[in-house]
Write a protein that holds these residues in place. Structure first.
Motif, PDB file in Angstrom:
ATOM      1  N   LEU A  51       0.824  -1.209   0.000  1.00  0.00           N
ATOM      2  CA  LEU A  51       0.000   0.000   0.000  1.00  0.00           C
ATOM      3  C   LEU A  51       0.858   1.258   0.000  1.00  0.00           C
ATOM      4  N   SER A  52       1.929   1.239   0.793  1.00  0.00           N
ATOM      5  CA  SER A  52       2.732   2.458   0.846  1.00  0.00           C
ATOM      6  C   SER A  52       3.504   2.655  -0.457  1.00  0.00           C
ATOM      7  N   THR A  53       3.874   1.555  -1.134  1.00  0.00           N
ATOM      8  CA  THR A  53       4.527   1.708  -2.435  1.00  0.00           C
ATOM      9  C   THR A  53       3.550   2.327  -3.436  1.00  0.00           C
ATOM     10  N   LEU A  54       2.287   1.891  -3.371  1.00  0.00           N
ATOM     11  CA  LEU A  54       1.256   2.468  -4.234  1.00  0.00           C
ATOM     12  C   LEU A  54       1.126   3.976  -3.969  1.00  0.00           C
ATOM     13  N   ALA A  55       1.097   4.330  -2.676  1.00  0.00           N
ATOM     14  CA  ALA A  55       1.006   5.739  -2.312  1.00  0.00           C
ATOM     15  C   ALA A  55       2.232   6.499  -2.814  1.00  0.00           C
ATOM     16  N   CYS A  56       3.405   5.874  -2.712  1.00  0.00           N
ATOM     17  CA  CYS A  56       4.636   6.501  -3.194  1.00  0.00           C
ATOM     18  C   CYS A  56       4.526   6.809  -4.686  1.00  0.00           C
ATOM     19  N   VAL A  57       3.955   5.869  -5.458  1.00  0.00           N
ATOM     20  CA  VAL A  57       3.844   6.066  -6.904  1.00  0.00           C
ATOM     21  C   VAL A  57       2.834   7.180  -7.206  1.00  0.00           C
ATOM     22  N   LEU A  58       1.666   7.090  -6.570  1.00  0.00           N
ATOM     23  CA  LEU A  58       0.602   8.061  -6.854  1.00  0.00           C
ATOM     24  C   LEU A  58       1.027   9.478  -6.496  1.00  0.00           C
ATOM     25  N   LEU A  59       1.763   9.631  -5.402  1.00  0.00           N
ATOM     26  CA  LEU A  59       2.161  10.967  -4.962  1.00  0.00           C
ATOM     27  C   LEU A  59       3.551  11.341  -5.461  1.00  0.00           C
ATOM     28  N   GLY A  60       4.437  10.349  -5.520  1.00  0.00           N
ATOM     29  CA  GLY A  60       5.840  10.637  -5.811  1.00  0.00           C
ATOM     30  C   GLY A  60       6.112  10.935  -7.278  1.00  0.00           C
ATOM     31  N   GLN A 130       5.546   4.343   6.593  1.00  0.00           N
ATOM     32  CA  GLN A 130       6.360   3.723   5.532  1.00  0.00           C
ATOM     33  C   GLN A 130       6.433   4.623   4.302  1.00  0.00           C
ATOM     34  N   THR A 131       5.318   5.252   3.941  1.00  0.00           N
ATOM     35  CA  THR A 131       5.316   6.134   2.776  1.00  0.00           C
ATOM     36  C   THR A 131       6.249   7.320   3.006  1.00  0.00           C
ATOM     37  N   PHE A 132       6.170   7.887   4.206  1.00  0.00           N
ATOM     38  CA  PHE A 132       7.024   9.018   4.575  1.00  0.00           C
ATOM     39  C   PHE A 132       8.499   8.674   4.367  1.00  0.00           C
ATOM     40  N   VAL A 133       8.886   7.494   4.802  1.00  0.00           N
ATOM     41  CA  VAL A 133      10.293   7.119   4.754  1.00  0.00           C
ATOM     42  C   VAL A 133      10.715   6.647   3.360  1.00  0.00           C
ATOM     43  N   ALA A 134       9.786   6.021   2.617  1.00  0.00           N
ATOM     44  CA  ALA A 134      10.176   5.370   1.358  1.00  0.00           C
ATOM     45  C   ALA A 134      10.063   6.293   0.135  1.00  0.00           C
ATOM     46  N   MET A 135       9.186   7.304   0.203  1.00  0.00           N
ATOM     47  CA  MET A 135       8.917   8.095  -0.995  1.00  0.00           C
ATOM     48  C   MET A 135      10.147   8.778  -1.601  1.00  0.00           C
ATOM     49  N   LEU A 186      12.908  -0.037  -4.881  1.00  0.00           N
ATOM     50  CA  LEU A 186      13.621   0.562  -3.746  1.00  0.00           C
ATOM     51  C   LEU A 186      12.649   0.981  -2.655  1.00  0.00           C
ATOM     52  N   SER A 187      11.544   1.631  -3.044  1.00  0.00           N
ATOM     53  CA  SER A 187      10.644   2.111  -1.993  1.00  0.00           C
ATOM     54  C   SER A 187       9.915   0.952  -1.323  1.00  0.00           C
ATOM     55  N   PHE A 188       9.588  -0.101  -2.085  1.00  0.00           N
ATOM     56  CA  PHE A 188       8.960  -1.271  -1.461  1.00  0.00           C
ATOM     57  C   PHE A 188       9.914  -1.894  -0.437  1.00  0.00           C
ATOM     58  N   ALA A 189      11.177  -2.044  -0.850  1.00  0.00           N
ATOM     59  CA  ALA A 189      12.156  -2.663   0.048  1.00  0.00           C
ATOM     60  C   ALA A 189      12.365  -1.809   1.297  1.00  0.00           C
ATOM     61  N   ARG A 190      12.390  -0.491   1.115  1.00  0.00           N
ATOM     62  CA  ARG A 190      12.576   0.407   2.259  1.00  0.00           C
ATOM     63  C   ARG A 190      11.364   0.326   3.194  1.00  0.00           C
ATOM     64  N   ALA A 191      10.166   0.287   2.597  1.00  0.00           N
ATOM     65  CA  ALA A 191       8.945   0.196   3.402  1.00  0.00           C
ATOM     66  C   ALA A 191       8.927  -1.106   4.198  1.00  0.00           C
ATOM     67  N   LEU A 192       9.388  -2.179   3.563  1.00  0.00           N
ATOM     68  CA  LEU A 192       9.419  -3.489   4.203  1.00  0.00           C
ATOM     69  C   LEU A 192      10.333  -3.480   5.432  1.00  0.00           C
ATOM     70  N   GLY A 193      11.418  -2.711   5.351  1.00  0.00           N
ATOM     71  CA  GLY A 193      12.378  -2.702   6.453  1.00  0.00           C
ATOM     72  C   GLY A 193      12.123  -1.592   7.465  1.00  0.00           C
ATOM     73  N   GLU A 194      11.079  -0.791   7.259  1.00  0.00           N
ATOM     74  CA  GLU A 194      10.844   0.366   8.131  1.00  0.00           C
ATOM     75  C   GLU A 194      10.609  -0.092   9.566  1.00  0.00           C
ATOM     76  N   VAL A 241      12.388  -9.818  -3.464  1.00  0.00           N
ATOM     77  CA  VAL A 241      11.732  -8.637  -4.032  1.00  0.00           C
ATOM     78  C   VAL A 241      12.672  -7.925  -4.997  1.00  0.00           C
ATOM     79  N   ILE A 242      13.901  -7.696  -4.551  1.00  0.00           N
ATOM     80  CA  ILE A 242      14.841  -6.947  -5.383  1.00  0.00           C
ATOM     81  C   ILE A 242      15.197  -7.729  -6.641  1.00  0.00           C
ATOM     82  N   ALA A 243      15.402  -9.044  -6.488  1.00  0.00           N
ATOM     83  CA  ALA A 243      15.833  -9.858  -7.618  1.00  0.00           C
ATOM     84  C   ALA A 243      14.694 -10.082  -8.619  1.00  0.00           C
ATOM     85  N   VAL A 244      13.511 -10.431  -8.107  1.00  0.00           N
ATOM     86  CA  VAL A 244      12.404 -10.779  -8.993  1.00  0.00           C
ATOM     87  C   VAL A 244      11.772  -9.537  -9.616  1.00  0.00           C
ATOM     88  N   ALA A 245      11.626  -8.495  -8.791  1.00  0.00           N
ATOM     89  CA  ALA A 245      10.870  -7.339  -9.247  1.00  0.00           C
ATOM     90  C   ALA A 245      11.706  -6.401 -10.100  1.00  0.00           C
TER      91      ALA A 245
END
Lengths: 255, 268
Positions: A51-60, A130-135, A186-194, A241-245
Motif C-alpha cells: 500500500l505504501s509503495t502504491l502511495a509513493c507512486v501516486l504521490l511521488g 512507511q510512505t514518509f520514509v520510502a517516498m 527501492l521504496s517497497f524494500a525500504r517500506a518493508l524494512g521500516e 523482491v529486489i531480484a524478482v521485481a
C-alpha cells in the motif's frame, strides 16, 4: 587498485548476513518461522509495504515531474526538503508524524473532531510512516532520470502536434519506465524494512501494527533464536523482491 | 582535483570521528567503553561500569554520584537500557563490573550465560500502577476501568518485564485488556500517556514518580499480584572489589533511602 576497497565494501554487506546465518539455529528454523505471530507479521508487512509503495507512486511521480521540470525560485531548497526523510533518524520521523497526526497534533486534532477516529495505533499509521520514509527513494530515482533525459523529446512531440496528455503517455512515461521500476522496488524494500517511525508513530500490536521488523524486535527480548530466524526471513523476502521485481530490462535505467 | 579534495575531506572527517571515540563515552542503549584506568592502582579506584535497567536511571544516577563522593578517585559509568538487552550485551562480551536487572528472569539468564560472579541479591521491588493524564479526566479508578469503551490503553509487550507483570494481573483478576499498542519498554508507554496519545498506560509506580506533573498515578490494589524484584550482582571479569563495594552501597541505608524516594518498595 579498486579491487581491495571494493572487496571490503562487499564484505561489509555480506559478512554480517553470514554472521546471522552462522548464529541461526538451523534445526529449529522452520518451527521458529512458522508461528501465528510471524505469519501475521509477514502478512501485515507485505500488505502495508504494498500500500505504501502504491502511495509513493501516486504521490511521488507527480512530485518528481514537478521537481525536475519546474523552474522557479527556491526549487533547490524544495528538492532538499523532499529528501529529508532519507537522512532523518527514523525515530525523529515517527515523532514528527505523531506531533502532526497524533491526538494533540494540529492535523490529528482536526481528524479526531471530524471523524471521531485517531490515526496513531492503526494500520493506516503504519502505511503513512512507511510512505514518509520510502517516498524519497522513488522521487530521487525518477527525478534523476527525468533531468538526465531532458525535455527535448517532449518538445519535439509537442511541435509535431501531440497534446500534453499524449506526450506524457507516449513519450515521458516510456522514457521513465526503467527509473520508475527501480524506484518502485527501492521504496517497497525500504517500506518493508521500516522500523523506527513505525514503532514511534504506530505502536506495536499483533495483526494491527506489528510488522516483521517490529516482530523481530519483540522476539529479541525473549528468544534470540526466533529473532534471528525472523531476520533471515526478512532478508530472504527483501532479496526476492529486489531480484524478482527488477527484470534485466529495467537495469538499463541505472547504467 | 575536486574529487581528490572530497576524498581527503571524507577521510579527515572519518579520522576525526574515530579519534573522538578514544574518550570514554556512553551511547544510548549501547555499550559503555571504559578506558583503562591510567596509572590508577587497585587502591586508587578507577572506573566502575554499571549496567542497569532503564527504570533505575534516576535513582542509580544519584547513587553513583554519592558513591563517587565516598570513594575518591572512582568514576561510576552507567549504561541504562532494557534488562534483556543488557543481558545480551553481557553474554556477547560487553565489559562491565556490575549488573542490576529489573526482574529475576533476566538475572537468571545472565547467571546461566556464565557472566555473573557470586550470588545476586535483591535490593528493591517495583509494582505496576496506571498512568493517566493529569487530573484523571477519564475517571479511571481500577484495573477493570481500563476496559471502558472508547479508551486508548497502552501496555508493555508480554515479552518485557512490565508486560509480563500486566499479564499476571490479567490472570489474577480475569480482566483481559485490549491495548491499542504493546510497547517495547515502559518509558514508551509513559511517553504516550504524557503526550496525550493514550488515555491510560500500565507503568511502574516509579515511572509515575519520575514523570510527576506530566501524568497522574492511579494505584492498583491488584498490583500486589505482580511484584517485580530487582537483583544486583557483580559481573565476571570485572573489578570484583569495587563491584562488591557498590553492591553493598546499593543494599545499604543510603541505597535504600534513594530507592524509596524514587518509589521502589523494599526487598522482600
Amino acid at each position: 587498485m579498486l579491487g581491495i576497497p571494493a572487496a571490503l565494501a562487499l564484505a561489509l554487506v555480506v559478512l554480517p548476513v553470514a554472521g546471522l546465518l552462522v548464529r541461526s539455529n538451523l534445526t529449529r528454523l522452520p518451527s521458529l518461522i512458522v508461528t501465528p505471530s510471524s505469519w501475521h507479521a509477514l502478512r501485515l508487512s507485505l500488505l502495508t509495504a504494498g500500500l505504501s509503495t502504491l502511495a509513493c507512486v501516486l504521490l511521488g511521480v507527480p512530485l518528481a515531474v514537478v521537481l525536475a521540470r519546474a523552474r522557479f525560485h527556491g526549487i533547490r531548497l524544495l528538492r532538499s526538503i523532499v529528501l529529508l526523510p532519507l537522512v532523518l533518524p527514523p525515530v525523529v520521523g515517527g515523532l514528527a508524524l505523531l506531533y502532526l497526526l497524533g491526538r494533540k497534533g494540529f492535523l490529528g486534532m482536526l481528524i479526531t473532531t471530524l471523524t471521531g477516529e485517531s490515526v496513531p495505533f492503526t494500520t493506516a499509521a503504519v502505511v503513512i510512516a512507511q510512505t514518509f520514509v520510502a517516498m524519497p527513494f522513488l522521487v530521487v530515482s525518477l527525478e534523476g532520470a527525468l533531468r538526465g533525459s531532458g525535455d527535448r523529446y517532449e518538445q519535439v512531440a509537442a511541435t509535431l502536434g501531440a497534446r500534453p496528455w499524449t506526450v506524457f503517455r507516449r513519450v515521458t512515461l516510456p522514457l521513465l519506465l526503467p527509473a520508475l521500476g527501480s524506484g518502485v522496488v527501492l521504496s517497497f524494500a525500504r517500506a518493508l524494512g521500516e522500523f523506527g517511525a513505525t514503532i514511534t508513530f504506530a505502536g506495536s500490536l499483533e495483526d494491527v501494527t506489528r510488522t516483521l521488523p517490529l516482530e523481530v524486535y519483540t522476539q529479541a527480548e525473549v528468544d534470540i533464536d526466533s529473532a534471528v530466524a525472523l531476520s533471515l526471513l526478512l532478508i530472504v523476502v527483501a532479496v526476492v523482491v529486489i531480484a524478482v521485481a527488477r527484470p534485466r530490462s529495467w537495469e538499463g535505467g541505472l547504467r | 582535483m575536486k574529487k581528490l579534495a572530497l576524498v581527503v575531506a571524507a577521510v579527515a572527517l572519518f579520522a576525526g570521528a574515530c579519534s573522538s571515540s578514544d574518550e570514554p563515552s556512553t551511547q544510548p542503549g549501547g555499550s559503555v567503553t571504559a578506558p583503562a584506568p591510567k596509572g590508577a592502582g587497585k587502591a586508587g579506584g578507577g572506573t566502575l561500569t554499571v549496567f542497569a535497567a532503564a527504570s533505575l536511571t534516576e535513582s542509580f544516577t544519584a547513587l553513583g554520584k554519592a558513591f563517587e563522593a565516598q570513594h575518591a578517585g572512582t568514576t561510576v559509568k552507567f549504561s541504562f537500557a532494557g534488562s534483556s538487552g543488557l543481558v545480551q550485551q553481557l553474554t556477547n562480551g560487553a565489559k562491565a563490573d556490575v549488573f542490576a536487572s529489573a526482574d529475576q528472569a533476566n538475572m537468571d539468564k545472565a547467571v546461566q550465560g556464565g557472566v555473573i560472579d557470586g550470588q545476586p541479591a535483591v535490593f528493591a521491588t517495583n509494582k505496576l500502577a496506571i498512568a493517566v493524564a493529569p487530573g484523571n479526566p477519564k475517571n479511571i479508578r481500577s484495573f477493570a476501568d481500563l476496559n471502558k469503551a472508547g479508551l486508548t490503553v497502552i501496555t508493555c509487550a508480554p515479552q518485557v518485564p512490565c508486560g509480563a507483570a500486566a499479564k499476571k494481573i490479567e490472570t489474577a483478576t480475569g480482566v483481559t485488556l485490549k491495548p491499542k499498542s504493546e510497547e517495547q519498554d515502559v518509558k514508551q508507554v509513559l511517553n504516550k500517556v504524557a503526550s496525550g496519545d493514550a488515555d491510560a498506560g500500565l507503568v511502574y509506580v516509579t515511572d509515575t514518580t519520575s514523570a510527576a506533573g506530566k501524568v497522574d498515578k492511579v494505584d492498583l490494589a491488584e498490583a500486589a499480584q505482580a511484584i517485580n524484584s530487582y537483583p544486583i550482582a557483580a559481573v565476571k571479569g570485572g573489578q570484583a572489589d569495587l563491584a562488591h563495594q557498590f553492591e553493598e552501597f546499593v543494599l545499604g541505608t543510603q541505597g535504600k533511602n534513594e530507592l524509596t524516594k524514587a518509589g521502589f518498595g523494599p526487598a522482600q
